[in-house]
Design a protein around this motif. Structure first.
Motif, short mmCIF file in Angstrom:
data_model
loop_
_atom_site.label_atom_id
_atom_site.label_comp_id
_atom_site.label_asym_id
_atom_site.label_seq_id
_atom_site.Cartn_x
_atom_site.Cartn_y
_atom_site.Cartn_z
N ARG A 150 58.63 -33.80 -31.46
CA ARG A 150 58.76 -35.24 -31.26
C ARG A 150 58.65 -35.94 -32.62
O ARG A 150 57.65 -35.81 -33.31
N LYS B 30 70.22 -33.21 -30.26
CA LYS B 30 70.03 -33.17 -28.81
C LYS B 30 69.68 -31.75 -28.34
O LYS B 30 70.33 -30.78 -28.70
N GLY B 31 68.60 -31.65 -27.58
CA GLY B 31 68.15 -30.36 -27.09
C GLY B 31 67.30 -29.59 -28.07
O GLY B 31 66.76 -28.53 -27.75
N LYS B 32 67.15 -30.13 -29.30
CA LYS B 32 66.36 -29.46 -30.34
C LYS B 32 65.19 -30.33 -30.81
O LYS B 32 64.10 -29.82 -31.05
N ILE B 33 65.45 -31.63 -30.96
CA ILE B 33 64.44 -32.57 -31.47
C ILE B 33 64.49 -33.82 -30.62
O ILE B 33 65.56 -34.34 -30.31
N GLU B 34 63.32 -34.33 -30.25
CA GLU B 34 63.24 -35.61 -29.53
C GLU B 34 62.99 -36.71 -30.55
O GLU B 34 61.95 -36.74 -31.22
N LEU B 35 63.95 -37.62 -30.69
CA LEU B 35 63.86 -38.72 -31.64
C LEU B 35 63.38 -39.97 -30.91
O LEU B 35 63.95 -40.37 -29.90
N ILE B 36 62.33 -40.59 -31.44
CA ILE B 36 61.73 -41.77 -30.82
C ILE B 36 61.82 -42.92 -31.82
O ILE B 36 61.25 -42.86 -32.91
N THR C 62 69.80 -46.23 -34.56
CA THR C 62 70.50 -45.21 -33.77
C THR C 62 71.97 -45.13 -34.17
O THR C 62 72.56 -44.05 -34.15
N ARG D 102 57.60 -27.23 -26.00
CA ARG D 102 58.30 -28.52 -25.99
C ARG D 102 59.05 -28.74 -27.30
O ARG D 102 58.74 -28.14 -28.34
N MET D 103 60.03 -29.65 -27.27
CA MET D 103 60.77 -30.00 -28.47
C MET D 103 59.87 -30.79 -29.43
O MET D 103 58.98 -31.51 -29.00
N ARG E 257 52.75 -27.35 -30.56
CA ARG E 257 53.61 -28.01 -29.57
C ARG E 257 54.03 -27.08 -28.43
O ARG E 257 54.65 -27.54 -27.46
#
Length: 335
Positions: A102, A128-134, A117, A99-100, A96
């Motif tokens: 995903r 936040k700022g560490k992992i992008e949660l989708i 959520t 980038r954080m 990766r």
């Protein structure tokens, strides 16, 4: 089962690597970086001598198109078949870089990304700022039934979805109406959300996250670096898809369970009614915790337990904070 072909870049040593383009056409835009000599890539498609790749090791773009040969020069060569010495594991995702991570999040039955959520409100700020949660809604809507009524009681007005229709097998374990069709749908969603580093799922979402990890391990799906399974159920679906569970799943897995969870967790009314009717005979196979059966399917699993019931995160703030910190650390370590 189709296994992903692995290639190694052997050309371009005198130029810092080989040219990567955005498309199959030799006139398509060139990326700013070259794919370094010695890089290892996974084949996504092969059109003539044009290779669409996903990088596994080495420097260069995460994805793109390269030529495997140029005139009489070999630029990329196939690695030995899957499992041969020195080959990268099939389940590893592309590096990766900076980038954080995903992470695709799969909700439980009669939930939705909106509800999930809210349920993960203790995780989201810390991530936040560490992992992008989708967050991904299920493929079918639920508009009636016990699960719908329960979720509307706690989350009034929120939409309710499912990934598949859930049932119970003769042991009282979870099976699904169309697990392969649901996996095909999920793989399409993951491909559209790429890059994806791992999956976090709750209940039904955790069950399908485990199946996706099994697909990744066999090379039959999007490569994944890890899974986080929140309150998975007893995995009757392994008998529906035996080819995925012939060997322990090597994908690193973090399992979080509640000590008060039983085999009917998440669908107690139906479970209890069918048990009373004699529709199945509960077979715990010596395990009080349904999640213990899931751990046995994994070659690299860590299990955490809290004192509460079937829920994504415990209500106790201190315990929830400790588990959230473990989840974040696990994701970062697994990438």
């Amino acid at each position: 089962i189709m296994v992903a072909q692995i290639w190694e870049v052997v050309g371009g040593a005198d130029k810092g690597g080989i040219i990567v383009r955005e498309g199959v056409d030799l006139k398509s835009p060139q990326t700013s970086e070259r794919l370094a000599t010695g890089a290892v890539v996974r084949e996504l498609s092969l059109v003539g001598d044009r290779l669409e790749f996903e990088r596994v090791e080495g420097a260069g773009p995460a994805k793109g198109w390269v030529s495997v040969s140029l005139k009489d020069k070999v630029l990329c060569q196939r690695r030995p078949a899957e499992g041969a010495a020195g080959e990268a594991p099939a389940w590893r995702p592309a590096a990766r870089g900076s980038r954080m991570p995903r992470v695709v999040c799969l909700h439980g039955t009669a939930c939705s990304k909106q509800i999930f959520t809210i349920q993960l409100s203790k995780l989201i700020p810390k991530a936040k700022g560490k992992i992008e949660l989708i967050f991904l809604d299920g493929r079918g809507k639920i508009e009636a039934g016990p699960a719908f009524d329960t979720m509307q009681k706690y989350f009034p007005g929120c939409p309710n979805y499912k990934y598949d229709d859930v049932m119970l097998d003769s042991k009282g374990w979870r099976i699904y109406a169309d697990p392969q069709g649901t996996l095909d749908w999920l793989q399409t969603q993951l491909a559209g959300l790429a890059p994806v580093d791992g999956i976090l799922g709750f209940s039904q979402g955790a069950n399908f996250a485990l199946m996706l990890a099994a697909q990744a391990a066999t090379g039959a799906g999007v490569p994944l670096g890890f899974t986080v399974l929140l309150s998975p159920n007893a995995p009757g679906f392994t008998e529906q898809l035996p080819e995925l569970f012939a060997e322990p799943i090597p994908v690193p897995t973090l399992i979080v369970r509640g000590e008060q969870e039983g085999y009917g967790a998440g669908m107690e009314p139906l479970f209890n009614a069918q048990l009373e009717k004699g529709a199945f005979q509960l077979d715990s196979r010596g395990e009080d915790a349904p999640a213990a059966h899931v751990a046995k399917l994994c070659a690299n699993a860590t299990m955490l337990a809290h004192k509460e019931n079937h829920r994504p995160l415990p209500g106790d703030k201190q315990t929830a904070d400790e588990i959230v910190d473990r989840i974040i650390a696990f994701v970062e370590e697994s990438c």
